[in-house]
Design a protein around this motif. Structure first.
Motif, PDB file in Angstrom:
ATOM      1  N   PRO A   1       0.900 -13.336 -48.110  1.00 31.94           N
ATOM      2  CA  PRO A   1       1.756 -14.390 -48.659  1.00 31.94           C
ATOM      3  C   PRO A   1       2.499 -15.127 -47.553  1.00 31.94           C
ATOM      4  O   PRO A   1       3.660 -15.476 -47.708  1.00 31.94           O
ATOM      5  N   GLY A   2       1.842 -15.326 -46.416  1.00 34.76           N
ATOM      6  CA  GLY A   2       2.464 -16.051 -45.321  1.00 34.76           C
ATOM      7  C   GLY A   2       3.141 -15.157 -44.299  1.00 34.76           C
ATOM      8  O   GLY A   2       4.058 -15.585 -43.605  1.00 34.76           O
ATOM      9  N   TYR A   3       2.676 -13.903 -44.180  1.00 32.93           N
ATOM     10  CA  TYR A   3       3.263 -12.993 -43.181  1.00 32.93           C
ATOM     11  C   TYR A   3       3.270 -13.628 -41.791  1.00 32.93           C
ATOM     12  O   TYR A   3       4.216 -13.473 -41.034  1.00 32.93           O
ATOM     13  N   GLY A   4       2.188 -14.326 -41.444  1.00 31.85           N
ATOM     14  CA  GLY A   4       2.065 -14.899 -40.107  1.00 31.85           C
ATOM     15  C   GLY A   4       3.116 -15.958 -39.819  1.00 31.85           C
ATOM     16  O   GLY A   4       3.458 -16.187 -38.660  1.00 31.85           O
ATOM     17  N   PHE A   5       3.620 -16.622 -40.855  1.00 27.88           N
ATOM     18  CA  PHE A   5       4.646 -17.645 -40.662  1.00 27.88           C
ATOM     19  C   PHE A   5       6.040 -17.017 -40.648  1.00 27.88           C
ATOM     20  O   PHE A   5       6.879 -17.349 -39.814  1.00 27.88           O
ATOM     21  N   ILE A   6       6.286 -16.085 -41.593  1.00 33.09           N
ATOM     22  CA  ILE A   6       7.592 -15.410 -41.617  1.00 33.09           C
ATOM     23  C   ILE A   6       7.785 -14.651 -40.305  1.00 33.09           C
ATOM     24  O   ILE A   6       8.898 -14.542 -39.792  1.00 33.09           O
ATOM     25  N   ALA A   7       6.670 -14.156 -39.749  1.00 30.96           N
ATOM     26  CA  ALA A   7       6.747 -13.369 -38.514  1.00 30.96           C
ATOM     27  C   ALA A   7       7.295 -14.192 -37.348  1.00 30.96           C
ATOM     28  O   ALA A   7       7.820 -13.623 -36.385  1.00 30.96           O
ATOM     29  N   ILE A   8       7.185 -15.516 -37.425  1.00 29.64           N
ATOM     30  CA  ILE A   8       7.783 -16.355 -36.374  1.00 29.64           C
ATOM     31  C   ILE A   8       9.294 -16.123 -36.371  1.00 29.64           C
ATOM     32  O   ILE A   8       9.907 -15.948 -35.313  1.00 29.64           O
ATOM     33  N   ALA A   9       9.887 -16.077 -37.563  1.00 32.98           N
ATOM     34  CA  ALA A   9      11.320 -15.808 -37.665  1.00 32.98           C
ATOM     35  C   ALA A   9      11.632 -14.405 -37.150  1.00 32.98           C
ATOM     36  O   ALA A   9      12.615 -14.191 -36.440  1.00 32.98           O
ATOM     37  N   VAL A  10      10.782 -13.444 -37.520  1.00 36.97           N
ATOM     38  CA  VAL A  10      11.006 -12.063 -37.083  1.00 36.97           C
ATOM     39  C   VAL A  10      11.004 -11.977 -35.558  1.00 36.97           C
ATOM     40  O   VAL A  10      11.885 -11.370 -34.954  1.00 36.97           O
ATOM     41  N   ALA A  11      10.011 -12.632 -34.944  1.00 37.71           N
ATOM     42  CA  ALA A  11       9.916 -12.586 -33.486  1.00 37.71           C
ATOM     43  C   ALA A  11      11.119 -13.245 -32.828  1.00 37.71           C
ATOM     44  O   ALA A  11      11.648 -12.749 -31.827  1.00 37.71           O
ATOM     45  N   LEU A  12      11.586 -14.356 -33.404  1.00 41.24           N
ATOM     46  CA  LEU A  12      12.730 -15.067 -32.820  1.00 41.24           C
ATOM     47  C   LEU A  12      14.028 -14.272 -32.998  1.00 41.24           C
ATOM     48  O   LEU A  12      14.834 -14.155 -32.078  1.00 41.24           O
ATOM     49  N   VAL A  13      14.228 -13.720 -34.194  1.00 41.08           N
ATOM     50  CA  VAL A  13      15.429 -12.916 -34.425  1.00 41.08           C
ATOM     51  C   VAL A  13      15.423 -11.710 -33.492  1.00 41.08           C
ATOM     52  O   VAL A  13      16.457 -11.300 -32.972  1.00 41.08           O
ATOM     53  N   GLY A  14      14.248 -11.135 -33.258  1.00 38.08           N
ATOM     54  CA  GLY A  14      14.126 -10.001 -32.357  1.00 38.08           C
ATOM     55  C   GLY A  14      14.140 -10.389 -30.894  1.00 38.08           C
ATOM     56  O   GLY A  14      13.865  -9.550 -30.038  1.00 38.08           O
ATOM     57  N   ASN A  15      14.451 -11.649 -30.620  1.00 39.52           N
ATOM     58  CA  ASN A  15      14.571 -12.123 -29.235  1.00 39.52           C
ATOM     59  C   ASN A  15      13.325 -11.839 -28.395  1.00 39.52           C
ATOM     60  O   ASN A  15      13.411 -11.621 -27.186  1.00 39.52           O
ATOM     61  N   LEU A  16      12.157 -11.800 -29.051  1.00 39.27           N
ATOM     62  CA  LEU A  16      10.869 -11.587 -28.382  1.00 39.27           C
ATOM     63  C   LEU A  16      10.795 -10.254 -27.640  1.00 39.27           C
ATOM     64  O   LEU A  16       9.944 -10.055 -26.787  1.00 39.27           O
ATOM     65  N   ASP A  17      11.696  -9.346 -27.989  1.00 37.86           N
ATOM     66  CA  ASP A  17      11.695  -8.017 -27.381  1.00 37.86           C
ATOM     67  C   ASP A  17      11.119  -7.039 -28.409  1.00 37.86           C
ATOM     68  O   ASP A  17      11.681  -6.894 -29.502  1.00 37.86           O
ATOM     69  N   PRO A  18      10.012  -6.348 -28.089  1.00 40.30           N
ATOM     70  CA  PRO A  18       9.333  -5.513 -29.093  1.00 40.30           C
ATOM     71  C   PRO A  18      10.261  -4.562 -29.843  1.00 40.30           C
ATOM     72  O   PRO A  18      10.114  -4.387 -31.051  1.00 40.30           O
ATOM     73  N   LEU A  19      11.230  -3.957 -29.140  1.00 34.29           N
ATOM     74  CA  LEU A  19      12.088  -2.996 -29.837  1.00 34.29           C
ATOM     75  C   LEU A  19      13.040  -3.691 -30.807  1.00 34.29           C
ATOM     76  O   LEU A  19      13.261  -3.212 -31.924  1.00 34.29           O
ATOM     77  N   TRP A  20      13.598  -4.838 -30.400  1.00 35.02           N
ATOM     78  CA  TRP A  20      14.446  -5.583 -31.332  1.00 35.02           C
ATOM     79  C   TRP A  20      13.627  -6.178 -32.469  1.00 35.02           C
ATOM     80  O   TRP A  20      14.134  -6.411 -33.570  1.00 35.02           O
ATOM     81  N   ILE A  21      12.342  -6.428 -32.208  1.00 30.44           N
ATOM     82  CA  ILE A  21      11.484  -6.963 -33.275  1.00 30.44           C
ATOM     83  C   ILE A  21      11.278  -5.907 -34.365  1.00 30.44           C
ATOM     84  O   ILE A  21      11.166  -6.247 -35.542  1.00 30.44           O
TER      85      ILE A  21
END
Lengths: 342, 291
Positions: free
Chosen positions: A271-291
C-alpha cells in the motif's frame, strides 16, 4: 533554564517537530471528523498495542517499512535520490513469489533462494537507473520515479501473462509451499522472521557504512563529490553499486512480505510502503539504527491507523496526510549540506 | 465515410480527450522547471484542482466558479512547494514527494468530511460538452502563449535565467527567489486546469485515484518535450494518442500494460539521451541560497 546540548541538537528538534506535527495535524483532523483527539489517539494506540496480536501487527508494518527505508538511506547517503523503492519492492516480491511457488526444495535451501531472488530482482531494478546515471548522466530521481510505474505494470503483465503459473488467480501467484515460507515469530500473527532479518540487516548496514572502505567511498561520494573524485573515487561506479544495493534491500523487503505474511505474490502487496519509507528514512536521519526507531514509530501509526478508522471512525488517510507533511517538513535536512547537483 | 475513417476519427477525438489534462499539467511543469524548481508535485496539483473544483461546483451550483476555485487550489499547492523551495531552500524532490502523499490523503479525507462517505463525491454540475471543448482549446492556447512568453518576453528571459544560473540572474538585478516563486505558482494554476478537466469536463465528480498518475506522465512529457511548451504539448499528444489507441489495440491482443508503460519508458529513454540531446535547465532542482 539551561538548555542541555541534547535539547539543542538538530535530531532532537527534528523529532520534537515531528511529534508536534503528528499530534497537531492529527488532532485537527480528528476534530474536523467530530472525534475527540483523546478518543482518536486512544483508538490508535490501543489498536497498535492493545493485544499481543496487535503488537505483532505493528511490528509487521514496521518491518515492511524498515527494508525499503534502509534501501533508500543507502542511496541517499551516496547523494542519490532513490524514490523507486516501491517498484523495487514490488518486483522483488514478484520474483520471490514466482520462484517460491515452484521450488520443490527443503526449507534450508528454498527460503534463502526465495529471498535471494527478491534481492536480485530489486537490485537489477535499482541498477538500471544507477547504470543510466553512471553511463549517460541521466537524472536518477526521474528515472526511479518512472521505473516505479513500469515495475508495477511489468509485474502485472508477467504474473497474468508469460509467467502465469497454473492454478493461480488473476494478479497472483499460487500459494508458496510451506518449505518456502518464513517461520512465524508469534503464533497466530503475521509476524515472521522477516522482522529479525530486517534488524540484523540494519546493524550490518550501519557497520558497512561506518567501518568499511566501500561505506567510506559511498559517504564521500554523497557528502563531497568533488573531493571524492579528486581522491580517486570512481563516482560512476559508486553510483551504480549504491543504487543496485539500495534496490536489492528494497527487493528483499518485497520478498519477505511474500515469503512471510502473504505466502504469495499479488499485485497489490504494497500500500505504498516504498513511498512512506522515504519519510521513515528522513526521520531516522539516514542512520540505520535511528531508522529502526523511525520504522517502529511509523509501524504504530500504520497499524493503529487501521484500528482508528474501525473504532473511532477517523479515516486512516489522516496517517498518510501526516506522513506527507513529515516528508515536506524534513525535506530541508542534509540537502544543502550535501552539495548535490542534479 | 467508411468504418475505418470513422474509427480513425474516434481515436483522434479520444486522443484530444486523453491529452488535454496531460497538456495542462505538463505546461505547468515546464514553467516551474524552466525557473529552476523541479515539480514532482504535479500529481498533487491535479488532485487538488479536481477535488476543489467539484466541491465548489456542488456547493455553489456553478461549475465555472468550481473551475476557478480549482485553479486557485492548484496555485496554493504550488505556492506551498514554491515557498519550501525558495524561502526554505529544501530539497524540491523530497518536498514534492511529500506533497503528493499529503494531497492524495487530504482529498480522500475531504471526501469523508464533505460527502460523509469514502471513495467518491456526489455528482455535481459539470462544465458539459461545451466546457470540455473550451478547455481543449484553452490547453492549446496556453501552449502557444507560454511558448511566446518564455521565448520572447522579458518575463520569459528572467524565468529562463533563474533556471540556468540564479546567481548570475541576481547579479543582473533579477530577484531569483521571487521569479521562481511566481513561475511555480503560475505553473500550479495552469496544471490545476488538468484536474478541473478530469473532474468537471470529462466527468462530473471526484473519485479517489481518478488522476491515476497523470501528474507523473506529465512529468515524463516535460522531459520528453525537452522542457519546452510546444515539445511538452507534442509529447502529451503522443501519450494521449497511445492512451486512446489502447482501447482498439487491446482488442487486437496488445497487452494494455505495455501501452500504459509507454510514457514512463519514453521518459527513461529521453533521460538517457537516446532522443537526441536532452538537457534540463542547468539549475533545475538546485535550491538557490542568497550569499
Amino acid at each position: 533554564m539551561n538548555a542541555t546540548p541534547l535539547l539543542r541538537s538538530r535530531a532532537f528538534r527534528d523529532i520534537a517537530g515531528v511529534i508536534v506535527l503528528v499530534f497537531g495535524v492529527g488532532s485537527i483532523a480528528m476534530a474536523l471528523a467530530h472525534v475527540s483527539p483523546i478518543a482518536g489517539f486512544g483508538a490508535l494506540f490501543d489498536g497498535a498495542f492493545g493485544t499481543k496480536e496487535e503488537v505483532a501487527e505493528t511490528l509487521v508494518q514496521a518491518t515492511n517499512l524498515l527494508f525499503p527505508a534502509l534501501g533508500i538511506a543507502v542511496a541517499f547517503r551516496a547523494g542519490l535520490f532513490n524514490i523507486g523503492a516501491e517498484g523495487q519492492l514490488v518486483l522483488g516480491g514478484f520474483a520471490a513469489g514466482w520462484l517460491g511457488a515452484q521450488l520443490p526444495l527443503p526449507a534450508f535451501l528454498a527460503i534463502p533462494l526465495v529471498l535471494l531472488a527478491g534481492a536480485a530482482a530489486g537490485g537489477i531494478w535499482g541498477a538500471i537507473p544507477g547504470f543510466l546515471r553512471a553511463r549517460f548522466g541521466a537524472n536518477e530521481v526521474i528515472a526511479t520515479l518512472m521505473l516505479n510505474f513500469i515495475a508495477t505494470l511489468l509485474a502485472t503483465y508477467l504474473v497474468n501473462g508469460p509467467l502465469a503459473l497454473s492454478n493461480a488467480s488473476p494478479g497472483e501467484t499460487p500459494t508458496l509451499p510451506a518449505s518456502a515460507t518464513l517461520p512465524d515469530l508469534v503464533a497466530d500473527s503475521r509476524l515472521t522472521w522477516a522482522f529479525v532479518i530486517a534488524l540484523v540487516l540494519a546493524f550490518a548496514l550501519r557497520w558497512v557504512l561506518a567501518r568499511t572502505v566501500f561505506g567510506y567511498e559511498l559517504r564521500a561520494a554523497g557528502d563531497a563529490p568533488e573531493a571524492a573524485k579528486r581522491a580517486g573515487i570512481d563516482l560512476g561506479r559508486t553510483a551504480f553499486v549504491a543504487m543496485a544495493l539500495s534496490g536489492a534491500i528494497a527487493g528483499l523487503g518485497g520478498a519477505t512480505i511474500v515469503a512471510g505474511e502473504l505466502h504469495r505474490f499479488n499485485t497489490g502487496l504494497s500500500p505504498g510502503y516504498g513511498f512512506i519509507a522515504i519519510a521513515v528514512a528522513l526521520v531516522g536521519n539516514l542512520d540505520p539504527l535511528w531508522i529502526i526507531v523511525a520504522s517502529l514509530a511509523f509501524g504504530v501509526l500504520t497499524s493503529g491507523g487501521i484500528a482508528m478508522q474501525a473504532e473511532a471512525n477517523v479515516p486512516r488517510e489522516v496517517v498518510a496526510l501526516v506522513t506527507g507533511l513529515v516528508i515536506i517538513a524534513l525535506a530541508g535536512r542534509r540537502v544543502v549540506a550535501s552539495g548535490r547537483t542534479t | 465515410m467508411n468504418g475505418a475513417g470513422a474509427a480513425i476519427l474516434a481515436v483522434l477525438g479520444l486522443t484530444l480527450v486523453k491529452a488535454t489534462p496531460l497538456i495542462f499539467a505538463a505546461l505547468g511543469g515546464v514553467v516551474s522547471e524552466r525557473s529552476g524548481v523541479v515539480n514532482i508535485g504535479l500529481e498533487a496539483i491535479l488532485i487538488a484542482g479536481a477535488f476543489v473544483a467539484v466541491v465548489v461546483s456542488g456547493v455553489t451550483g456553478s461549475p465555472i466558479l468550481g473551475a476557478l476555485a480549482g485553479i486557485v487550489a492548484g496555485a496554493l499547492i504550488a505556492a506551498l512547494l514554491a515557498f519550501a523551495a525558495t524561502r526554505l531552500a529544501v530539497d524540491q524532490i523530497v518536498a514534492g514527494t511529500g506533497l503528493n502523499i499529503a494531497t492524495l490523503a487530504a482529498a480522500a479525507f475531504g471526501l469523508v468530511l464533505v460527502y460523509h462517505r469514502p471513495g467518491a463525491s456526489d455528482e455535481v454540475p459539470s462544465l458539459g460538452h461545451t466546457g470540455e471543448i473550451a478547455l481543449i482549446v484553452i490547453a492549446f492556447a496556453c501552449a502557444a502563449a507560454l511558448h511566446v512568453a518564455l521565448d520572447r518576453t522579458p518575463w520569459g528571459l528572467r524565468v529562463r535565467a533563474c533556471g540556468e544560473d540564479p546567481g548570475a540572474a541576481e547579479a543582473a538585478g533579477i530577484d531569483a527567489l521571487r521569479t521562481r516563486f511566481g513561475a511555480v505558482v503560475l505553473g500550479g494554476a495552469i496544471a490545476a486546469l488538468g484536474g478541473v478537466y478530469l473532474s468537471l469536463a470529462e466527468l462530473d465528480l471526484y473519485s479517489d485515484g481518478m488522476t491515476a498518475g497523470r501528474g507523473f506522465i506529465a512529468l515524463a512529457a516535460v522531459i520528453f518535450g525537452r522542457w519546452t511548451p510546444l515539445g511538452a504539448t507534442g509529447a502529451a499528444l503522443f501519450f494521449g494518442f497511445f492512451a486512446a489507441l489502447q482501447y482498439s489495440l487491446q482488442r487486437a491482443g496488445v497487452p494494455s500494460e505495455l501501452m500504459q508503460a509507454l510514457p514512463y519508458l519514453a521518459a527513461v529513454v529521453a533521460l538517457a539521451g537516446f532522443a537526441g540531446r536532452v538537457r534540463a535547465p542547468a539549475s533545475d532542482g538546485v535550491p538557490y541560497v542568497r550569499q
